[in-house]
Design a protein around this motif. Structure first.
Motif, PDB file in Angstrom:
ATOM      1  N   PHE A 185       0.808  -1.218   0.000  1.00 30.23           N
ATOM      2  CA  PHE A 185       0.000   0.000   0.000  1.00 30.23           C
ATOM      3  C   PHE A 185       0.843   1.271   0.000  1.00 30.23           C
ATOM      4  CE2 PHE A 185      -3.454  -2.701   1.749  1.00 30.23           C
ATOM      5  CZ  PHE A 185      -4.541  -2.214   1.035  1.00 30.23           C
ATOM      6  N   THR A 186       2.110   1.159   0.397  1.00 33.29           N
ATOM      7  CA  THR A 186       2.891   2.358   0.721  1.00 33.29           C
ATOM      8  C   THR A 186       4.098   2.613  -0.168  1.00 33.29           C
ATOM      9  OG1 THR A 186       2.258   2.030   3.042  1.00 33.29           O
ATOM     10  CG2 THR A 186       4.076   3.550   2.609  1.00 33.29           C
ATOM     11  N   THR A 187       4.896   1.580  -0.452  1.00 27.95           N
ATOM     12  CA  THR A 187       6.198   1.790  -1.066  1.00 27.95           C
ATOM     13  C   THR A 187       6.109   2.465  -2.432  1.00 27.95           C
ATOM     14  OG1 THR A 187       6.988  -0.175   0.099  1.00 27.95           O
ATOM     15  CG2 THR A 187       8.377   0.695  -1.650  1.00 27.95           C
ATOM     16  N   TYR A 188       5.108   2.117  -3.221  1.00 27.53           N
ATOM     17  CA  TYR A 188       4.999   2.725  -4.553  1.00 27.53           C
ATOM     18  C   TYR A 188       4.771   4.232  -4.453  1.00 27.53           C
ATOM     19  CZ  TYR A 188      -0.146   3.179  -4.392  1.00 27.53           C
ATOM     20  OH  TYR A 188      -1.428   3.551  -4.071  1.00 27.53           O
ATOM     21  N   LYS A 189       4.075   4.678  -3.402  1.00 29.14           N
ATOM     22  CA  LYS A 189       3.849   6.106  -3.211  1.00 29.14           C
ATOM     23  C   LYS A 189       5.161   6.816  -2.887  1.00 29.14           C
ATOM     24  CE  LYS A 189      -0.778   5.266  -1.326  1.00 29.14           C
ATOM     25  NZ  LYS A 189      -1.619   5.333  -0.109  1.00 29.14           N
ATOM     26  N   VAL A 190       5.976   6.178  -2.054  1.00 31.18           N
ATOM     27  CA  VAL A 190       7.276   6.751  -1.704  1.00 31.18           C
ATOM     28  C   VAL A 190       8.143   6.885  -2.951  1.00 31.18           C
ATOM     29  CG1 VAL A 190       9.397   6.391  -0.384  1.00 31.18           C
ATOM     30  CG2 VAL A 190       7.181   5.850   0.653  1.00 31.18           C
ATOM     31  N   ILE A 191       8.223   5.814  -3.733  1.00 30.78           N
ATOM     32  CA  ILE A 191       9.039   5.839  -4.945  1.00 30.78           C
ATOM     33  C   ILE A 191       8.537   6.905  -5.918  1.00 30.78           C
ATOM     34  CG2 ILE A 191       9.745   4.517  -6.980  1.00 30.78           C
ATOM     35  CD1 ILE A 191      11.129   3.631  -4.429  1.00 30.78           C
ATOM     36  N   SER A 192       7.233   7.081  -5.990  1.00 29.24           N
ATOM     37  CA  SER A 192       6.659   8.053  -6.940  1.00 29.24           C
ATOM     38  C   SER A 192       7.046   9.489  -6.623  1.00 29.24           C
ATOM     39  CB  SER A 192       5.130   7.931  -6.968  1.00 29.24           C
ATOM     40  OG  SER A 192       4.543   8.469  -5.787  1.00 29.24           O
ATOM     41  N   GLU A 193       7.470   9.748  -5.391  1.00 30.86           N
ATOM     42  CA  GLU A 193       7.852  11.093  -4.980  1.00 30.86           C
ATOM     43  C   GLU A 193       9.357  11.321  -5.059  1.00 30.86           C
ATOM     44  OE1 GLU A 193       5.865  13.767  -3.998  1.00 30.86           O
ATOM     45  OE2 GLU A 193       4.320  12.504  -4.881  1.00 30.86           O
ATOM     46  N   CYS A 194      10.085  10.346  -5.562  1.00 25.37           N
ATOM     47  CA  CYS A 194      11.545  10.440  -5.609  1.00 25.37           C
ATOM     48  C   CYS A 194      12.022  10.606  -7.052  1.00 25.37           C
ATOM     49  CB  CYS A 194      12.169   9.184  -5.005  1.00 25.37           C
ATOM     50  SG  CYS A 194      11.713   8.929  -3.269  1.00 25.37           S
ATOM     51  N   ASN A 195      12.916  11.549  -7.256  1.00 25.42           N
ATOM     52  CA  ASN A 195      13.421  11.821  -8.604  1.00 25.42           C
ATOM     53  C   ASN A 195      14.508  10.845  -9.030  1.00 25.42           C
ATOM     54  OD1 ASN A 195      11.760  14.111  -9.047  1.00 25.42           O
ATOM     55  ND2 ASN A 195      13.149  15.341  -7.784  1.00 25.42           N
ATOM     56  N   LYS A 196      15.242  10.331  -8.053  1.00 28.58           N
ATOM     57  CA  LYS A 196      16.344   9.419  -8.379  1.00 28.58           C
ATOM     58  C   LYS A 196      16.403   8.320  -7.331  1.00 28.58           C
ATOM     59  CE  LYS A 196      20.167  11.252  -9.910  1.00 28.58           C
ATOM     60  NZ  LYS A 196      21.509  11.911  -9.947  1.00 28.58           N
ATOM     61  N   ILE A 197      16.481   7.090  -7.810  1.00 29.03           N
ATOM     62  CA  ILE A 197      16.551   5.918  -6.933  1.00 29.03           C
ATOM     63  C   ILE A 197      17.791   5.126  -7.316  1.00 29.03           C
ATOM     64  CG2 ILE A 197      15.401   3.769  -6.251  1.00 29.03           C
ATOM     65  CD1 ILE A 197      13.381   6.599  -7.812  1.00 29.03           C
ATOM     66  N   VAL A 198      18.566   4.709  -6.319  1.00 30.98           N
ATOM     67  CA  VAL A 198      19.794   3.981  -6.587  1.00 30.98           C
ATOM     68  C   VAL A 198      19.701   2.586  -5.968  1.00 30.98           C
ATOM     69  CG1 VAL A 198      20.939   4.972  -4.555  1.00 30.98           C
ATOM     70  CG2 VAL A 198      22.319   4.025  -6.413  1.00 30.98           C
ATOM     71  N   PHE A 199      20.119   1.590  -6.727  1.00 29.32           N
ATOM     72  CA  PHE A 199      20.063   0.197  -6.275  1.00 29.32           C
ATOM     73  C   PHE A 199      21.482  -0.345  -6.117  1.00 29.32           C
ATOM     74  CE2 PHE A 199      20.061  -4.366  -7.394  1.00 29.32           C
ATOM     75  CZ  PHE A 199      19.260  -4.851  -6.364  1.00 29.32           C
ATOM     76  N   VAL A 200      21.789  -0.849  -4.924  1.00 32.94           N
ATOM     77  CA  VAL A 200      23.076  -1.480  -4.650  1.00 32.94           C
ATOM     78  C   VAL A 200      22.902  -2.983  -4.848  1.00 32.94           C
ATOM     79  CG1 VAL A 200      24.889  -1.863  -2.935  1.00 32.94           C
ATOM     80  CG2 VAL A 200      23.640   0.322  -2.975  1.00 32.94           C
ATOM     81  N   ASP A 201      23.525  -3.512  -5.887  1.00 34.08           N
ATOM     82  CA  ASP A 201      23.347  -4.917  -6.246  1.00 34.08           C
ATOM     83  C   ASP A 201      24.220  -5.801  -5.371  1.00 34.08           C
ATOM     84  OD1 ASP A 201      22.584  -7.214  -7.506  1.00 34.08           O
ATOM     85  OD2 ASP A 201      23.811  -6.907  -9.291  1.00 34.08           O
ATOM     86  N   ARG A 202      23.856  -5.817  -4.093  1.00 29.05           N
ATOM     87  CA  ARG A 202      24.618  -6.604  -3.124  1.00 29.05           C
ATOM     88  C   ARG A 202      23.676  -7.034  -2.004  1.00 29.05           C
ATOM     89  NH1 ARG A 202      30.590  -4.958  -0.863  1.00 29.05           N
ATOM     90  NH2 ARG A 202      30.978  -6.817   0.378  1.00 29.05           N
TER      91      ARG A 202
END
Length: 317
Positions: A185-202
């Protein structure tokens, strides 16, 4: 790091986890990044979890303990969020644990890339032995590409855990009290408000497969919360990110399939039969599109193929 003094708030909701709690807390206190506050939210736990929290707080002044009446996971997280004073916030469930460099690597990735959220690889585990990865690749995502990746269930998990989030963003989206699948219910809303998301592949976050958790119980009408969540996601994406609608429909197909199979494997009250029929109606309508969606994960495409065999076979696989 650009700001070595940035304070990170780590929020741990706690309920009936005395067998796992020390492992979780010790993994946080062992972090190589030292400037954090640890907020332990005792959600009215009837076991010794509350005392364990107090014992740790007596030894480390970075620890804050909140004792409250039981209100569920979302309520406990929300209490922790309101108490937090850090620039960034991370949620860790009390039966899980994290690698020693969890905060350091997530913070470095976030700051070095001026991102709003950093995400690490999360694995599900049912044994104490940790699986470490030598990889440390960094993947950058825009808002819509991150949402698409998450809804297609690829690198970015839907879980609120395994992430470092700017607290000012998280404050805008409290977890829904009284609902299951609070992360969905929540995480997609948080991501939608962020301009840049970084993923650490570890692999930095270890999700303990607890046989007593809700995900391992028999069917309950509360599991329809998952249906409500993915329907909300679909509507949100249609309105704000129509270019990634196929990803939202894929996530919806996955959730509908899961609930349908839960319902099919045990006797359900007649009052829920119309709900089950409606769920199958969506699966039936979308199965061809799911099968042909090259961006969907293989598991979902196989499910689309198996759905061609009809509702009875699909529900009892």
């Amino acid at each position: 790091m650009n700001n070595k003094n940035a304070l990170i708030s780590v929020v741990v909701p706690i309920y009936k986890v005395e067998s796992y709690l020390r492992r979780c807390i010790e993994s946080i206190l062992s972090q190589t990044y030292r400037n954090f506050e640890l907020i332990l939210v005792d959600d009215g736990s009837p076991d010794c979890s509350g005392k364990i929290c107090d014992d740790y707080a007596d030894k480390d002044r970075r620890i804050k303990v909140i004792h409250k009446e039981n209100g569920g996971l979302s309520d406990a997280r929300n209490y922790g969020t309101r108490t937090a004073t850090g620039d960034y916030i991370s949620y860790i469930d009390s039966d899980d644990w994290v690698a020693p460099d969890y905060l350091e690597l997530l913070y470095k990735a976030l700051e070095d890339n001026a991102a709003d959220v950093s995400v690490c690889k999360l694995i599900k585990i049912n044994k104490e032995k940790c699986i470490r990865s030598s990889k440390n690749n960094i993947l950058m995502f825009s808002t819509d590409s991150a949402l698409s990746d998450m809804l297609y269930q690829k690198n970015i998990s839907n879980s609120a855990c395994g992430k470092l989030i700017r607290r000012k963003v998280m404050n805008r989206f409290p977890f829904p009290v009284g609902r299951l699948y609070e992360d969905l219910f929540t995480t997609y809303k948080v991501i939608s408000e962020c301009n840049k998301i970084v993923f650490v592949d570890r692999v930095l976050y270890y999700y303990w497969i607890n046989p007593e958790s809700i995900m391992h119980q028999s069917f309950s009408p509360k599991m329809f919360d998952e249906i409500d969540a993915v329907c909300e996601i679909e509507q949100f994406v249609r309105e704000h990110f129509p270019n990634i609608l196929s990803a939202a429909l894929s996530r919806k197909f996955s959730s509908y399939s899961q609930v349908f199979r839960w319902m099919s494997k045990e006797k359900i009250d007649s009052v829920y039969l119309s709900k089950k029929k409606s769920i199958w109606g969506y699966i039936k309508e979308y199965r061809y599109s799911m099968l042909l969606d090259k961006n969907a994960r293989l598991k979902n495409r196989i499910a689309g193929f198996l759905a061609l065999g009809g509702s009875f076979l699909y529900g009892h696989l």
